[in-house]
Design an enzyme around this catalytic site. Structure first.
Site, PDB file in Angstrom:
ATOM      1  CG  HIS A  19      24.243  43.853  58.151  1.00  0.00           C
ATOM      2  ND1 HIS A  19      23.544  43.274  59.199  1.00  0.00           N
ATOM      3  CD2 HIS A  19      24.504  45.120  58.540  1.00  0.00           C
ATOM      4  CE1 HIS A  19      23.398  44.177  60.159  1.00  0.00           C
ATOM      5  NE2 HIS A  19      23.973  45.290  59.795  1.00  0.00           N
TER       6      HIS A  19
ATOM      7  CG  ASP B 217      30.068  55.389  62.506  1.00  0.00           C
ATOM      8  OD1 ASP B 217      29.178  56.059  61.955  1.00  0.00           O
ATOM      9  OD2 ASP B 217      29.922  54.195  62.811  1.00  0.00           O
TER      10      ASP B 217
ATOM     11  N   GLY C  51      33.830  60.674  59.169  1.00  0.00           N
ATOM     12  CA  GLY C  51      33.890  60.734  57.706  1.00  0.00           C
ATOM     13  C   GLY C  51      32.834  59.841  57.093  1.00  0.00           C
ATOM     14  CG  ASP C  52      30.419  59.066  53.039  1.00  0.00           C
ATOM     15  OD1 ASP C  52      30.207  57.849  53.213  1.00  0.00           O
ATOM     16  OD2 ASP C  52      29.796  59.754  52.216  1.00  0.00           O
TER      17      ASP C  52
HETATM   18  C1  LIG Z   1      24.743  48.610  62.160  1.00  0.00           C
HETATM   19  S1  LIG Z   1      25.805  49.894  62.743  1.00  0.00           S
HETATM   20  C2  LIG Z   1      27.200  48.983  63.360  1.00  0.00           C
HETATM   21  C3  LIG Z   1      27.986  49.748  64.364  1.00  0.00           C
HETATM   22  C4  LIG Z   1      29.156  48.982  65.008  1.00  0.00           C
HETATM   23  N1  LIG Z   1      30.108  48.500  64.044  1.00  0.00           N
HETATM   24  C5  LIG Z   1      28.620  47.844  65.842  1.00  0.00           C
HETATM   25  O1  LIG Z   1      28.622  46.698  65.385  1.00  0.00           O
HETATM   26  O2  LIG Z   1      28.158  48.089  66.950  1.00  0.00           O
HETATM   27  C6  LIG Z   1      26.412  50.551  61.212  1.00  0.00           C
HETATM   28  C7  LIG Z   1      27.312  51.749  61.407  1.00  0.00           C
HETATM   29  O3  LIG Z   1      27.658  52.275  60.126  1.00  0.00           O
HETATM   30  C8  LIG Z   1      27.699  53.680  60.235  1.00  0.00           C
HETATM   31  N2  LIG Z   1      27.525  54.301  58.907  1.00  0.00           N
HETATM   32  C9  LIG Z   1      26.416  54.324  58.141  1.00  0.00           C
HETATM   33  N3  LIG Z   1      26.634  55.005  57.016  1.00  0.00           N
HETATM   34  C10 LIG Z   1      27.927  55.418  57.050  1.00  0.00           C
HETATM   35  C11 LIG Z   1      28.733  56.173  56.155  1.00  0.00           C
HETATM   36  N4  LIG Z   1      28.256  56.617  54.991  1.00  0.00           N
HETATM   37  N5  LIG Z   1      29.998  56.427  56.527  1.00  0.00           N
HETATM   38  C12 LIG Z   1      30.493  55.993  57.720  1.00  0.00           C
HETATM   39  N6  LIG Z   1      29.776  55.241  58.596  1.00  0.00           N
HETATM   40  C13 LIG Z   1      28.500  54.979  58.256  1.00  0.00           C
HETATM   41  C14 LIG Z   1      26.553  54.006  61.180  1.00  0.00           C
HETATM   42  O4  LIG Z   1      26.657  55.286  61.745  1.00  0.00           O
HETATM   43  C15 LIG Z   1      26.658  52.883  62.186  1.00  0.00           C
HETATM   44  O5  LIG Z   1      27.446  53.222  63.291  1.00  0.00           O
END
Ligand SMILES: C[S@@+](CC[C@H](N)C(=O)[O-])C[C@H]1O[C@@H](n2cnc3c(N)ncnc32)[C@H](O)[C@@H]1O
Length: 363
Positions: free
Chosen positions: A269, A225, A249-250
């Site tokens: 989503h 994440d 990371g991204d």
């Molecule tokens: C809606 S949350 C879902 C978290 C987890 N999978 C859950 O269901 O509890 C979306 C996740 O995507 C991560 N996220 C958003 N942009 C991101 C990016 N550019 N790279 C990596 N992770 C990212 C957020 O930090 C967050 O933890």
């Protein structure tokens, strides 16, 4: 504002019109009007619930029933007004008023306690602070298809959560609350035994991965994440640090390679179709040629039957310009990114699991 006519007061009347009067609508027409007013009033209950969560009313009721006057001091509220909020929420099953006028938690209200094993307090409170504000710009989303978080808060959601760590931590907690409610349904619907190296992309604080690893002692994991998010992970606390790498990371950059099973829960989503295809191509490039991918999302069913995914879809549009998707829509995006869908598995929660494999990784 239609609340003055209160849903409980809306008992259909069947009166014979007097001479010269317009006839009342028939029962069906009246039902339609009442139903529309009821839907329109829904925001009042939602706002009342957001306030109850923000004020931690359920925590204050954890030791037993209390009156509004007794709750007003500890919550810093105006007792008669607090009484009205509690009464409104008692009307929809969150609290219960006893003969002495004291309020107690119902089974539903218990889940608003911070210490409840399936608490959703942080989620509901944050809805009131973040989601509601973005909905003020809903018309913009409707006219343009763009998310409104930046309009409401001056920067994109993930940047905002990074720069406001308290809100960011609450967001992770809210995701943890969701996952805590959903995880039993996921591991019941899908057998992760023998999965090998499981990479959870956008895995947040690791709640899902920790659940899977605890259940499957032979498997290892990688939690991926944003760097400041994985810093707050729960993996070590769950005693799983020796079987799980933590990688910041991204999702649009380099992803952890050579996983056997990649999971993404409630991640896609939040992104547009073209962003989703980019993310999926990155996963496909990182995974083993015979690897598996699980998308765990609210898959919108066909037809008009009520399903929470349909309301959440609208929220994803307004918040982020994202969307919930149908099975056909996920299949199209996965196909474009070089996957084939093997099966879609329903769970006892609102989530479904879309299992896919790379068609040809070219590696
Ligand atoms: C809606 S949350 C879902 C978290 C987890 N999978 C859950 O269901 O509890 C979306 C996740 O995507 C991560 N996220 C958003 N942009 C991101 C990016 N550019 N790279 C990596 N992770 C990212 C957020 O930090 C967050 O933890």
């Amino acid at each position: 504002m239609t609340a003055a006519s209160g849903t409980s007061a809306r008992t259909p009347r069947s009166e014979t019109p007097k001479e010269g009067e317009q006839p009342m609508g028939n029962a069906t027409e009246l039902d339609g009007s009442l139903r529309l007013l009821e839907i329109g009033d829904g925001f009042i209950y939602a706002s009342a619930l957001h306030l109850a969560a923000e004020l931690r009313l359920a925590d204050h009721l954890a030791q037993g029933p209390r009156s509004a006057a007794e709750l007003a001091g500890p919550t810093g509220t105006h007792a008669p007004s607090l009484h009205r909020l509690l009464r409104a929420l008692a009307g929809c099953g969150v609290f219960r008023q006893d003969d002495t006028g004291r309020f107690a938690l119902t089974d539903v209200g218990e889940a608003l306690r911070s210490d409840h094993p399936r608490s959703v307090r942080t989620t509901v409170a944050q809805q009131g602070r973040l989601t509601v504000r973005t909905f003020q710009y809903a018309e913009h989303a409707l006219r343009t298809g763009e998310g409104t978080f930046s309009k409401a808060f001056g920067q994109p959601v993930w940047d905002y959560l990074k720069e406001h760590p308290e809100e960011g931590t609450d967001f992770d907690t809210a995701m943890h609350e969701h996952s805590r409610v959903e995880r039993a349904a996921i591991v019941k619907a899908y057998d992760f035994t023998g999965a090998g190296r499981i990479v959870d992309i956008g895995g947040g604080d690791g709640t899902l991965l920790a659940t899977v690893l605890a259940r499957c002692p032979g498997e290892s994991g990688v939690l991926f994440d944003l760097p400041h998010v994985v810093e707050r992970n729960r993996i070590a606390d769950a005693g799983l640090g020796d079987r799980c790498e933590i990688v910041g990371g991204d999702v649009f950059g380099e992803l952890p390679a050579d996983g056997d099973l990649y999971t993404m829960k409630s991640v896609l989503h939040g992104w547009t179709d073209s962003e989703v295809v980019t993310i999926l191509r990155g996963v496909r490039a990182a995974m083993k040629p015979d690897g598996r991918l699980l998308l765990i999302e609210r898959v919108i069913p066909a037809g008009d039957a009520p399903h929470p995914s349909k309301a959440f879809d609208l929220a994803m549009l307004i918040m982020a310009g994202g969307q919930e998707r149908t099975e056909e829509e996920y299949t199209a995006l996965l196909t474009e990114a070089g996957f084939r869908v093997e099966r879609v598995i329903g769970t006892e929660s609102v989530l479904s699991i879309v299992q896919a494999r790379p068609v040809d990784t070219g590696r």
